[in-house]
Motif scaffolding. Structure first.
Motif, PDB file in Angstrom:
ATOM      1  N   ASP A   1      42.206  28.715  42.695  1.00 15.62           N
ATOM      2  CA  ASP A   1      43.662  28.857  42.659  1.00 15.62           C
ATOM      3  C   ASP A   1      44.094  29.867  41.605  1.00 15.62           C
ATOM      4  O   ASP A   1      45.017  30.651  41.821  1.00 15.62           O
ATOM      5  CB  ASP A   1      44.319  27.500  42.388  1.00 15.62           C
ATOM      6  N   ALA A   2      43.425  29.846  40.452  1.00 14.70           N
ATOM      7  CA  ALA A   2      43.784  30.773  39.379  1.00 14.70           C
ATOM      8  C   ALA A   2      43.477  32.218  39.759  1.00 14.70           C
ATOM      9  O   ALA A   2      44.258  33.135  39.469  1.00 14.70           O
ATOM     10  CB  ALA A   2      43.055  30.398  38.098  1.00 14.70           C
ATOM     11  N   ILE A   3      42.335  32.440  40.423  1.00 15.76           N
ATOM     12  CA  ILE A   3      41.988  33.795  40.857  1.00 15.76           C
ATOM     13  C   ILE A   3      42.963  34.278  41.925  1.00 15.76           C
ATOM     14  O   ILE A   3      43.424  35.431  41.898  1.00 15.76           O
ATOM     15  CB  ILE A   3      40.537  33.832  41.373  1.00 15.76           C
ATOM     16  N   VAL A   4      43.312  33.398  42.852  1.00 17.79           N
ATOM     17  CA  VAL A   4      44.299  33.760  43.883  1.00 17.79           C
ATOM     18  C   VAL A   4      45.616  34.172  43.239  1.00 17.79           C
ATOM     19  O   VAL A   4      46.227  35.190  43.612  1.00 17.79           O
ATOM     20  CB  VAL A   4      44.518  32.582  44.861  1.00 17.79           C
ATOM     21  N   GLN A   5      46.065  33.401  42.244  1.00 20.23           N
ATOM     22  CA  GLN A   5      47.317  33.720  41.558  1.00 20.23           C
ATOM     23  C   GLN A   5      47.212  35.051  40.809  1.00 20.23           C
ATOM     24  O   GLN A   5      48.152  35.851  40.796  1.00 20.23           O
ATOM     25  CB  GLN A   5      47.677  32.603  40.573  1.00 20.23           C
ATOM     26  N   THR A   6      46.065  35.300  40.189  1.00 24.85           N
ATOM     27  CA  THR A   6      45.884  36.546  39.443  1.00 24.85           C
ATOM     28  C   THR A   6      46.042  37.755  40.355  1.00 24.85           C
ATOM     29  O   THR A   6      46.710  38.735  39.999  1.00 24.85           O
ATOM     30  CB  THR A   6      44.498  36.575  38.781  1.00 24.85           C
ATOM     31  N   TYR A   7      45.446  37.698  41.525  1.00 26.83           N
ATOM     32  CA  TYR A   7      45.520  38.841  42.444  1.00 26.83           C
ATOM     33  C   TYR A   7      46.857  38.882  43.180  1.00 26.83           C
ATOM     34  O   TYR A   7      47.349  39.962  43.513  1.00 26.83           O
ATOM     35  CB  TYR A   7      44.341  38.798  43.419  1.00 26.83           C
ATOM     36  N   LYS A   8      47.457  37.728  43.400  1.00 23.76           N
ATOM     37  CA  LYS A   8      48.781  37.699  44.030  1.00 23.76           C
ATOM     38  C   LYS A   8      49.818  38.386  43.163  1.00 23.76           C
ATOM     39  O   LYS A   8      50.657  39.163  43.652  1.00 23.76           O
ATOM     40  CB  LYS A   8      49.209  36.248  44.287  1.00 23.76           C
ATOM     41  N   TYR A   9      49.765  38.121  41.858  1.00 22.77           N
ATOM     42  CA  TYR A   9      50.740  38.701  40.937  1.00 22.77           C
ATOM     43  C   TYR A   9      50.265  40.040  40.345  1.00 22.77           C
ATOM     44  O   TYR A   9      50.942  40.601  39.487  1.00 22.77           O
ATOM     45  CB  TYR A   9      51.051  37.711  39.807  1.00 22.77           C
ATOM     46  N   GLU A  10      49.114  40.524  40.823  1.00 23.19           N
ATOM     47  CA  GLU A  10      48.592  41.835  40.409  1.00 23.19           C
ATOM     48  C   GLU A  10      48.488  41.953  38.884  1.00 23.19           C
ATOM     49  O   GLU A  10      48.961  42.920  38.281  1.00 23.19           O
ATOM     50  CB  GLU A  10      49.476  42.960  40.969  1.00 23.19           C
ATOM     51  N   VAL A  11      47.865  40.960  38.275  1.00 28.28           N
ATOM     52  CA  VAL A  11      47.701  40.968  36.825  1.00 28.28           C
ATOM     53  C   VAL A  11      46.356  41.613  36.500  1.00 28.28           C
ATOM     54  O   VAL A  11      45.322  40.935  36.405  1.00 28.28           O
ATOM     55  CB  VAL A  11      47.784  39.545  36.247  1.00 28.28           C
ATOM     56  N   ASP A  12      46.356  42.921  36.343  1.00 26.46           N
ATOM     57  CA  ASP A  12      45.107  43.672  36.192  1.00 26.46           C
ATOM     58  C   ASP A  12      44.308  43.236  34.971  1.00 26.46           C
ATOM     59  O   ASP A  12      43.071  43.194  35.009  1.00 26.46           O
ATOM     60  CB  ASP A  12      45.408  45.170  36.099  1.00 26.46           C
ATOM     61  N   GLU A  13      44.993  42.911  33.878  1.00 26.54           N
ATOM     62  CA  GLU A  13      44.301  42.520  32.651  1.00 26.54           C
ATOM     63  C   GLU A  13      43.490  41.243  32.858  1.00 26.54           C
ATOM     64  O   GLU A  13      42.423  41.077  32.246  1.00 26.54           O
ATOM     65  CB  GLU A  13      45.297  42.329  31.514  1.00 26.54           C
ATOM     66  N   LEU A  14      43.976  40.338  33.688  1.00 28.66           N
ATOM     67  CA  LEU A  14      43.258  39.093  33.937  1.00 28.66           C
ATOM     68  C   LEU A  14      42.205  39.257  35.035  1.00 28.66           C
ATOM     69  O   LEU A  14      41.221  38.506  35.063  1.00 28.66           O
ATOM     70  CB  LEU A  14      44.230  37.974  34.304  1.00 28.66           C
ATOM     71  N   LYS A  15      42.397  40.214  35.930  1.00 29.81           N
ATOM     72  CA  LYS A  15      41.370  40.483  36.949  1.00 29.81           C
ATOM     73  C   LYS A  15      40.036  40.805  36.286  1.00 29.81           C
ATOM     74  O   LYS A  15      38.978  40.346  36.715  1.00 29.81           O
ATOM     75  CB  LYS A  15      41.795  41.650  37.839  1.00 29.81           C
ATOM     76  N   VAL A  16      40.094  41.638  35.259  1.00 28.85           N
ATOM     77  CA  VAL A  16      38.878  42.034  34.542  1.00 28.85           C
ATOM     78  C   VAL A  16      38.169  40.810  33.974  1.00 28.85           C
ATOM     79  O   VAL A  16      36.935  40.697  34.017  1.00 28.85           O
ATOM     80  CB  VAL A  16      39.222  43.021  33.404  1.00 28.85           C
TER      81      VAL A  16
END
Length: 299
Positions: free
Chosen positions: A183-198
């Motif tokens: 769920d957290a990864i889905v939210q990270t990519y949904k909101y396009e949070v590049d800093e957290l994608k890394v």
């Protein structure tokens, strides 16, 4: 204040208590912030001095100070978290972790504990909101808090994999942990949070990619193909591709199993196939190499 004129921790604590009192009572409020069906009676001097977004809205766009109400188009929970951060956290000691702040309530002043009950799920939304309101301190604390949480989680998952035969017991990780991470990864990519994608890609490496190979990440990859592409691309530069679900018996250099080490702070930092096809690894005590997630803030 001590005789030298310097502000002490006790002075700071008293200031925060006073701010907490006026926040809860609404006393001396001169601005109402509205989001959905929620309203907060707040204070321009605090908002403007602690948040660049509010400074722009309340000072630069209204130099005469005529605005006494501001409507924010957002989620009321998000706005509530941001307001409480502005009032109660932005001046606190940076050593205080965002997890502790989100988890615990201090006389009702902390961000609602329900945000932490979802594990890392709330981090992407909160980070996105911190970016919108230009709260760099909160953004940094979210990054550091998320790294600290996932650093420990990666070591736990390494140990779980090592202590289990995944071919006989494929469910070596609890379903609720996988669901929370997904769920957290889905939210990270949904909101396009590049800093957290890394950070999420670094997390896969910190687990030695074992959950990836075991199939635990398949639902995550199905939901977020972009994450799958980034993780698999990351793996191509490594000599170890975990086609065989097996952990090394011990560290190649010290010949000890990291998870049986008396220090209890030992774990794998690198695992690969050698020229003979054997799976070998090195622990954190025997090499200076570190996956990105295992770099401590002061290293």
């Amino acid at each position: 204040m001590d005789p030298s004129g310097l502000t002490t921790d006790k002075d700071h604590q008293l200031d925060q208590e006073r701010i907490g009192d006026i926040f809860r009572s609404g006393q001396f409020s001169d601005i109402t912030v509205i989001c959905e069906d929620a309203k907060w009676k707040l204070h321009k001097v605090i908002l403007v001095s602690r948040c660049p977004w509010f400074k722009r809205e309340l000072v630069e766009k209204d130099p005469e100070g005529e605005i006494n109400e501001i409507i924010i188009a957002s989620d009321k929970d998000i706005v509530g978290w941001i307001i409480k951060w502005i009032y109660f956290k932005c001046k606190l000691h940076p050593a205080n972790s965002v997890e502790a702040y989100l988890r615990h309530s201090n006389r009702g002043t902390a961000i609602d504990g329900t945000i932490y009950n979802t594990g890392t799920i709330a981090y992407p939304r909160l980070y996105r909101a911190a970016w919108r309101f230009e709260l760099s301190g909160l953004m940094l604390k979210i990054e550091l808090g998320m790294k600290a949480y996932l650093r420990q989680k990666a070591i736990q998952w390494q140990r779980a994999f090592h202590d289990t035969d995944p071919l006989l017991e494929p469910q070596f990780l609890p379903d609720n942990e996988i669901d929370t991470i997904q769920d957290a990864i889905v939210q990270t990519y949904k909101y396009e949070v590049d800093e957290l994608k890394v950070i999420w890609v670094d997390f896969a490496e910190a687990t030695m990619f074992w959950p990836v190979a075991s199939g635990f990440f398949k639902p995550i990859f199905d939901d977020v193909p972009a994450y799958a592409d980034e993780v698999l691309s990351y793996m191509t530069d490594r000599r170890y591709i975990p086609a065989v679900l097996k952990a090394p018996h011990h560290c190649k250099k010290c010949h000890q199993c990291p998870f049986m080490h008396p220090a209890r702070t030992c774990y794998y930092v690198r695992v690969w196939h050698d020229d003979e096809g054997e799976i070998v690894g090195e622990c954190n005590f025997c090499t200076t190499y570190r996956p990105s997630l295992f770099f401590e803030p002061d290293e």
